[in-house]
Design a protein around this motif. Structure first.
Motif, PDB file in Angstrom:
ATOM      1  N   GLY A   9       1.003  -1.030  -0.013  1.00 51.49           N
ATOM      2  CA  GLY A   9      -0.058   0.486  -0.401  1.00 51.49           C
ATOM      3  C   GLY A   9       1.122   1.590   0.125  1.00 51.49           C
ATOM      4  N   GLY A  10       0.255   1.931  -0.689  1.00 51.59           N
ATOM      5  CA  GLY A  10       1.481   3.467  -0.780  1.00 51.59           C
ATOM      6  C   GLY A  10       0.724   4.256   1.097  1.00 51.59           C
ATOM      7  N   VAL A  11       1.633   5.113   1.417  1.00 51.73           N
ATOM      8  CA  VAL A  11       1.445   5.852   2.679  1.00 51.73           C
ATOM      9  C   VAL A  11       2.511   7.397   2.455  1.00 51.73           C
ATOM     10  CG1 VAL A  11       2.197   6.147   4.934  1.00 51.73           C
ATOM     11  CG2 VAL A  11       1.246   4.335   4.345  1.00 51.73           C
ATOM     12  N   GLU A  12       1.896   8.234   2.842  1.00 51.99           N
ATOM     13  CA  GLU A  12       2.921   9.618   2.492  1.00 51.99           C
ATOM     14  C   GLU A  12       3.471   9.945   3.934  1.00 51.99           C
ATOM     15  OE1 GLU A  12      -0.057  12.784   4.787  1.00 51.99           O
ATOM     16  OE2 GLU A  12       0.198  12.481   2.672  1.00 51.99           O
ATOM     17  N   VAL A  68       4.619  -0.322   1.444  1.00 52.17           N
ATOM     18  CA  VAL A  68       4.407  -0.351   2.645  1.00 52.17           C
ATOM     19  C   VAL A  68       3.912  -1.402   2.551  1.00 52.17           C
ATOM     20  CG1 VAL A  68       3.687  -0.687   4.757  1.00 52.17           C
ATOM     21  CG2 VAL A  68       4.361   1.541   4.234  1.00 52.17           C
ATOM     22  N   PRO A  69       4.513  -3.022   2.181  1.00 52.93           N
ATOM     23  CA  PRO A  69       4.032  -3.994   2.487  1.00 52.93           C
ATOM     24  C   PRO A  69       2.700  -4.163   3.663  1.00 52.93           C
ATOM     25  CG  PRO A  69       6.086  -4.608   3.012  1.00 52.93           C
ATOM     26  CD  PRO A  69       5.876  -2.972   3.635  1.00 52.93           C
ATOM     27  N   LEU A  70       1.474  -4.741   3.351  1.00 51.51           N
ATOM     28  CA  LEU A  70       0.424  -5.233   3.427  1.00 51.51           C
ATOM     29  C   LEU A  70       0.124  -7.096   3.742  1.00 51.51           C
ATOM     30  CD1 LEU A  70      -2.009  -2.736   0.973  1.00 51.51           C
ATOM     31  CD2 LEU A  70      -1.263  -2.369   3.354  1.00 51.51           C
ATOM     32  N   ALA A  71      -0.635  -7.552   4.815  1.00 51.87           N
ATOM     33  CA  ALA A  71      -0.763  -8.857   5.141  1.00 51.87           C
ATOM     34  C   ALA A  71      -2.483  -8.550   4.831  1.00 51.87           C
ATOM     35  CB  ALA A  71      -0.442  -8.731   6.584  1.00 51.87           C
ATOM     36  N   THR A  72      -2.092  -9.993   4.389  1.00 48.67           N
ATOM     37  CA  THR A  72      -3.697 -10.217   3.815  1.00 48.67           C
ATOM     38  C   THR A  72      -4.257 -11.421   4.658  1.00 48.67           C
ATOM     39  OG1 THR A  72      -3.535 -11.181   1.859  1.00 48.67           O
ATOM     40  CG2 THR A  72      -4.116  -9.224   2.039  1.00 48.67           C
ATOM     41  N   TRP A 126      -1.502  -3.336   7.886  1.00 48.57           N
ATOM     42  CA  TRP A 126       0.060  -3.062   7.049  1.00 48.57           C
ATOM     43  C   TRP A 126       1.120  -3.123   7.666  1.00 48.57           C
ATOM     44  CZ3 TRP A 126      -0.369   1.070   3.645  1.00 48.57           C
ATOM     45  CH2 TRP A 126      -1.630   1.574   3.364  1.00 48.57           C
ATOM     46  N   THR A 127       2.033  -3.431   7.887  1.00 44.02           N
ATOM     47  CA  THR A 127       3.647  -4.066   8.454  1.00 44.02           C
ATOM     48  C   THR A 127       4.630  -2.770   8.814  1.00 44.02           C
ATOM     49  OG1 THR A 127       3.448  -5.474   6.750  1.00 44.02           O
ATOM     50  CG2 THR A 127       4.972  -5.815   8.328  1.00 44.02           C
ATOM     51  N   PRO A 128       5.139  -2.520  10.598  1.00 42.83           N
ATOM     52  CA  PRO A 128       5.586  -1.487  10.487  1.00 42.83           C
ATOM     53  C   PRO A 128       7.174  -2.293   9.946  1.00 42.83           C
ATOM     54  CG  PRO A 128       4.320  -2.167  12.492  1.00 42.83           C
ATOM     55  CD  PRO A 128       3.044  -3.367  11.317  1.00 42.83           C
ATOM     56  N   GLY A 129       7.663  -1.035  10.036  1.00 38.78           N
ATOM     57  CA  GLY A 129       8.932  -1.511   9.670  1.00 38.78           C
ATOM     58  C   GLY A 129       9.614  -0.292   9.353  1.00 38.78           C
ATOM     59  N   VAL A 130      11.118   0.062   8.901  1.00 41.14           N
ATOM     60  CA  VAL A 130      11.586   1.077   8.296  1.00 41.14           C
ATOM     61  C   VAL A 130      11.498   1.178   6.425  1.00 41.14           C
ATOM     62  CG1 VAL A 130      13.877   2.282   8.806  1.00 41.14           C
ATOM     63  CG2 VAL A 130      13.262   1.690  10.251  1.00 41.14           C
ATOM     64  N   TYR A 131      11.445   1.853   5.898  1.00 43.07           N
ATOM     65  CA  TYR A 131      11.206   1.919   4.780  1.00 43.07           C
ATOM     66  C   TYR A 131      11.893   3.079   4.068  1.00 43.07           C
ATOM     67  CZ  TYR A 131       7.723  -1.790   6.208  1.00 43.07           C
ATOM     68  OH  TYR A 131       6.811  -2.691   6.528  1.00 43.07           O
ATOM     69  N   ALA A 140       1.251   2.888  11.544  1.00 42.11           N
ATOM     70  CA  ALA A 140       0.291   1.198  10.784  1.00 42.11           C
ATOM     71  C   ALA A 140      -0.893   1.388  11.531  1.00 42.11           C
ATOM     72  CB  ALA A 140       0.836   0.002  11.337  1.00 42.11           C
ATOM     73  N   SER A 141      -1.234   1.374  12.834  1.00 42.21           N
ATOM     74  CA  SER A 141      -2.458   1.052  13.341  1.00 42.21           C
ATOM     75  C   SER A 141      -3.019   2.115  12.918  1.00 42.21           C
ATOM     76  CB  SER A 141      -2.890   1.511  15.114  1.00 42.21           C
ATOM     77  OG  SER A 141      -3.823   1.251  15.545  1.00 42.21           O
ATOM     78  N   ALA A 142      -2.860   3.030  12.553  1.00 45.80           N
ATOM     79  CA  ALA A 142      -3.359   4.741  12.164  1.00 45.80           C
ATOM     80  C   ALA A 142      -4.248   4.697  10.743  1.00 45.80           C
ATOM     81  CB  ALA A 142      -3.027   6.259  12.237  1.00 45.80           C
ATOM     82  N   ALA A 143      -3.491   3.720  10.403  1.00 46.14           N
ATOM     83  CA  ALA A 143      -3.490   3.838   8.815  1.00 46.14           C
ATOM     84  C   ALA A 143      -4.329   3.019   8.818  1.00 46.14           C
ATOM     85  CB  ALA A 143      -2.113   3.796   8.142  1.00 46.14           C
ATOM     86  N   GLY A 144      -4.592   2.416   8.997  1.00 48.87           N
ATOM     87  CA  GLY A 144      -5.332   0.887   9.080  1.00 48.87           C
ATOM     88  C   GLY A 144      -7.044   1.390   9.500  1.00 48.87           C
ATOM     89  N   ARG A 145      -6.329   2.284  10.607  1.00 49.08           N
ATOM     90  CA  ARG A 145      -8.220   3.272  10.439  1.00 49.08           C
ATOM     91  C   ARG A 145      -8.913   3.339   9.905  1.00 49.08           C
ATOM     92  NH1 ARG A 145      -6.116   3.481  15.993  1.00 49.08           N
ATOM     93  NH2 ARG A 145      -5.105   5.938  15.130  1.00 49.08           N
ATOM     94  N   MET A 146      -8.103   4.248   9.238  1.00 50.04           N
ATOM     95  CA  MET A 146      -8.250   4.895   7.502  1.00 50.04           C
ATOM     96  C   MET A 146      -8.403   4.348   6.756  1.00 50.04           C
ATOM     97  SD  MET A 146      -5.904   8.627   8.046  1.00 50.04           S
ATOM     98  CE  MET A 146      -4.758   7.723   8.484  1.00 50.04           C
ATOM     99  N   THR A 147      -8.260   3.140   6.239  1.00 50.83           N
ATOM    100  CA  THR A 147      -8.221   2.568   5.247  1.00 50.83           C
ATOM    101  C   THR A 147      -8.951   1.093   5.372  1.00 50.83           C
ATOM    102  OG1 THR A 147      -6.163   1.231   5.677  1.00 50.83           O
ATOM    103  CG2 THR A 147      -6.387   3.228   4.886  1.00 50.83           C
ATOM    104  N   THR A 148      -9.054   0.582   6.667  1.00 52.30           N
ATOM    105  CA  THR A 148      -9.425  -1.155   6.537  1.00 52.30           C
ATOM    106  C   THR A 148     -11.225  -0.834   6.288  1.00 52.30           C
ATOM    107  OG1 THR A 148      -8.441  -1.671   7.510  1.00 52.30           O
ATOM    108  CG2 THR A 148      -9.935  -2.774   7.487  1.00 52.30           C
ATOM    109  N   VAL A 149     -12.146  -1.351   5.190  1.00 54.47           N
ATOM    110  CA  VAL A 149     -13.582  -1.459   5.579  1.00 54.47           C
ATOM    111  C   VAL A 149     -14.229  -1.993   6.419  1.00 54.47           C
ATOM    112  CG1 VAL A 149     -15.127  -1.171   3.983  1.00 54.47           C
ATOM    113  CG2 VAL A 149     -12.457  -1.564   2.703  1.00 54.47           C
TER     114      VAL A 149
END
Length: 111
Positions: A3-6, A32-36, A80-85, A102-111
């Motif tokens: 996924g893309g993150v700014e 950022v890698p995403l785990a499904t 979202w997978t935390p890490g250094v990118y 990652a938690s904040a990005a998940g709250r904004m994007t996960t349906v």
């Protein structure tokens, strides 16, 4: 999957007290890698249709058709997978994508 993150990183002038932010900021996008979760996309559905032709002249007709599709809804989730990118454009060499981010990005994007 990714996924893309700014990422916006301020640039600080180290001399002086307190440090002063200088312009411009470094801005980049992170891949950022995403785990499904494992899931199956197999399901039973239905497709029903009907139609008829209405003759409106010797060489013309009007076709009327209707179709109905049914399939069960299956949610698609990811985390979202935390890490250094590093940034995609190279403006930011190493950005720490923390578990909180990652938690904040998940709250904004996960349906």
């Amino acid at each position: 999957m990714a996924g893309g993150v700014e990422a916006i990183q301020p640039v600080w002038k180290s001399a002086g007290d307190p440090p002063v932010q200088v312009s411009p900021m470094k801005a980049d996008g992170l891949k950022v890698p995403l785990a499904t979760p494992d899931t199956t996309w197999t399901a039973v559905g239905a497709n029903v249709g009907a139609g008829f032709d209405v003759r409106i002249g010797r060489s013309a007709s009007l076709s009327v058709e209707a179709r109905y599709f049914y399939c069960p809804v299956k949610p698609f989730a990811w985390s979202w997978t935390p890490g250094v990118y590093s940034g995609i454009a190279g403006a930011i060499a190493s950005w720490s994508f923390t578990a909180d981010a990652a938690s904040a990005a998940g709250r904004m994007t996960t349906v």
